[in-house]
Motif scaffolding. Sequence first.
Motif, PDB file in Angstrom:
ATOM      1  N   GLU A   1      29.926  34.178  36.608  1.00 18.76           N
ATOM      2  CA  GLU A   1      29.907  35.148  35.510  1.00 18.76           C
ATOM      3  C   GLU A   1      29.531  34.475  34.187  1.00 18.76           C
ATOM      4  O   GLU A   1      28.804  35.057  33.366  1.00 18.76           O
ATOM      5  CB  GLU A   1      31.266  35.833  35.396  1.00 18.76           C
ATOM      6  CG  GLU A   1      31.282  36.960  34.369  1.00 18.76           C
ATOM      7  CD  GLU A   1      32.557  37.769  34.412  1.00 18.76           C
ATOM      8  OE1 GLU A   1      32.960  38.289  33.353  1.00 18.76           O
ATOM      9  OE2 GLU A   1      33.160  37.899  35.513  1.00 18.76           O
TER      10      GLU A   1
ATOM     11  N   ILE B   1      30.341  39.039  47.642  1.00 20.01           N
ATOM     12  CA  ILE B   1      29.333  38.439  46.773  1.00 20.01           C
ATOM     13  C   ILE B   1      28.068  39.291  46.671  1.00 20.01           C
ATOM     14  O   ILE B   1      27.468  39.394  45.595  1.00 20.01           O
ATOM     15  CB  ILE B   1      28.987  37.020  47.279  1.00 20.01           C
ATOM     16  CG1 ILE B   1      30.208  36.108  47.114  1.00 20.01           C
ATOM     17  CG2 ILE B   1      27.793  36.440  46.531  1.00 20.01           C
ATOM     18  CD1 ILE B   1      30.060  34.753  47.766  1.00 20.01           C
TER      19      ILE B   1
ATOM     20  N   LEU C   1      26.559  31.214  44.916  1.00 21.98           N
ATOM     21  CA  LEU C   1      27.935  31.625  45.169  1.00 21.98           C
ATOM     22  C   LEU C   1      28.204  31.705  46.670  1.00 21.98           C
ATOM     23  O   LEU C   1      29.299  31.378  47.135  1.00 21.98           O
ATOM     24  CB  LEU C   1      28.187  32.978  44.501  1.00 21.98           C
ATOM     25  CG  LEU C   1      29.632  33.471  44.330  1.00 21.98           C
ATOM     26  CD1 LEU C   1      30.494  32.425  43.653  1.00 21.98           C
ATOM     27  CD2 LEU C   1      29.641  34.775  43.551  1.00 21.98           C
TER      28      LEU C   1
ATOM     29  N   GLU D   1      38.117  32.691  43.440  1.00 20.53           N
ATOM     30  CA  GLU D   1      37.875  33.350  42.158  1.00 20.53           C
ATOM     31  C   GLU D   1      37.255  32.409  41.136  1.00 20.53           C
ATOM     32  O   GLU D   1      36.457  32.837  40.294  1.00 20.53           O
ATOM     33  CB  GLU D   1      39.183  33.934  41.619  1.00 20.53           C
ATOM     34  CG  GLU D   1      39.042  34.729  40.324  1.00 20.53           C
ATOM     35  CD  GLU D   1      38.190  35.983  40.446  1.00 20.53           C
ATOM     36  OE1 GLU D   1      37.705  36.474  39.402  1.00 20.53           O
ATOM     37  OE2 GLU D   1      38.001  36.464  41.580  1.00 20.53           O
TER      38      GLU D   1
ATOM     39  N   PHE E   1      28.656  41.973  44.237  1.00 21.88           N
ATOM     40  CA  PHE E   1      28.769  41.371  42.917  1.00 21.88           C
ATOM     41  C   PHE E   1      27.380  41.059  42.358  1.00 21.88           C
ATOM     42  O   PHE E   1      27.100  41.311  41.183  1.00 21.88           O
ATOM     43  CB  PHE E   1      29.610  40.099  43.017  1.00 21.88           C
ATOM     44  CG  PHE E   1      29.812  39.367  41.717  1.00 21.88           C
ATOM     45  CD1 PHE E   1      30.504  39.940  40.676  1.00 21.88           C
ATOM     46  CD2 PHE E   1      29.321  38.077  41.562  1.00 21.88           C
ATOM     47  CE1 PHE E   1      30.697  39.257  39.472  1.00 21.88           C
ATOM     48  CE2 PHE E   1      29.513  37.385  40.366  1.00 21.88           C
ATOM     49  CZ  PHE E   1      30.196  37.975  39.326  1.00 21.88           C
TER      50      PHE E   1
ATOM     51  N   TYR F   1      33.578  32.708  41.185  1.00 18.44           N
ATOM     52  CA  TYR F   1      33.100  33.941  40.558  1.00 18.44           C
ATOM     53  C   TYR F   1      33.090  33.791  39.041  1.00 18.44           C
ATOM     54  O   TYR F   1      32.157  34.255  38.369  1.00 18.44           O
ATOM     55  CB  TYR F   1      33.989  35.119  40.958  1.00 18.44           C
ATOM     56  CG  TYR F   1      33.637  35.754  42.275  1.00 18.44           C
ATOM     57  CD1 TYR F   1      32.802  36.876  42.326  1.00 18.44           C
ATOM     58  CD2 TYR F   1      34.129  35.254  43.470  1.00 18.44           C
ATOM     59  CE1 TYR F   1      32.481  37.475  43.537  1.00 18.44           C
ATOM     60  CE2 TYR F   1      33.813  35.839  44.683  1.00 18.44           C
ATOM     61  CZ  TYR F   1      32.989  36.950  44.711  1.00 18.44           C
ATOM     62  OH  TYR F   1      32.669  37.546  45.913  1.00 18.44           O
TER      63      TYR F   1
ATOM     64  N   TRP G   1      41.383  38.415  40.190  1.00 19.42           N
ATOM     65  CA  TRP G   1      40.459  39.453  39.703  1.00 19.42           C
ATOM     66  C   TRP G   1      41.266  40.585  39.085  1.00 19.42           C
ATOM     67  O   TRP G   1      42.279  41.032  39.639  1.00 19.42           O
ATOM     68  CB  TRP G   1      39.628  39.950  40.877  1.00 19.42           C
ATOM     69  CG  TRP G   1      38.474  40.826  40.514  1.00 19.42           C
ATOM     70  CD1 TRP G   1      37.743  40.810  39.368  1.00 19.42           C
ATOM     71  CD2 TRP G   1      37.894  41.836  41.342  1.00 19.42           C
ATOM     72  NE1 TRP G   1      36.747  41.742  39.423  1.00 19.42           N
ATOM     73  CE2 TRP G   1      36.818  42.393  40.615  1.00 19.42           C
ATOM     74  CE3 TRP G   1      38.178  42.325  42.616  1.00 19.42           C
ATOM     75  CZ2 TRP G   1      36.027  43.415  41.127  1.00 19.42           C
ATOM     76  CZ3 TRP G   1      37.394  43.338  43.134  1.00 19.42           C
ATOM     77  CH2 TRP G   1      36.325  43.886  42.402  1.00 19.42           C
TER      78      TRP G   1
END
Length: 236
Positions: A26, A61, A95, A19, A64, A22, A201
């Motif tokens: 972001e 991914i 990623l 995470e 995402f 991620y 998440w």
Amino acid sequence: MRPITAIGFDADDTLWQNEQYYRLTEEHFQSLLGDFAEEADISARLLQAEKRNLEYYGFGIKGFTLSMIETAVEITEGKVTTETITKILDIGRDLLRHPVECMPHVEETLQALNGHYLLVLITKGDLFDQERKLAQSGLGDYFDAVEIVSDKNATTYRRIFSKVADGPERAMMVGNSLKSDIVPAIAAGSYGVFVPHALTWVLEHVDAPKDAPRFRQIEHLGELGGVLNGITSSSA
């Protein structure tokens, strides 16, 4: 007869970090759209896109990345440049290339359990990415079976533990997600051992089933042996 003969392990944020990468991606995405919206609004719109797209792209991914592109189009009202979309694709690829960093006590725990229990890796997400991370982690040889699934629910655990082990009643699932790893495993009849992670998440948040007789919680995987010994002793 031992009460538990098989142990299932989640992968992301249970065996290795996930995470946090991620979150960093972001933040990069927010900076790309900083001229069009505030960071909080960008994150909220991205989360909405992820929710909408789960039924189409699943977890992982690639979904995402597509959600980031969709969000960029929406926030800029179609004015997003080709250069920005290219950068979004680039951070999505980054990623997919992030290094595998195992969580504390993982290898020593798997080594201690290997040969005494049937160990099953049960993870959801993109097939290629999960296979890559498992290979790079060096943990693959500890597992008797690997199941990469599109989602996790009670039916998933009943199917897997009935196929590779002695059924869900004699199995345990270990993971950091109450929603995906613990609640459905307990519903299937298994033990569920929750190992909290500092970053989870938001779509994986549900209340802990603290009143369930087969629910356990530990601080880290190094405490799993004590849980197993306690269950064995109480069943003797």
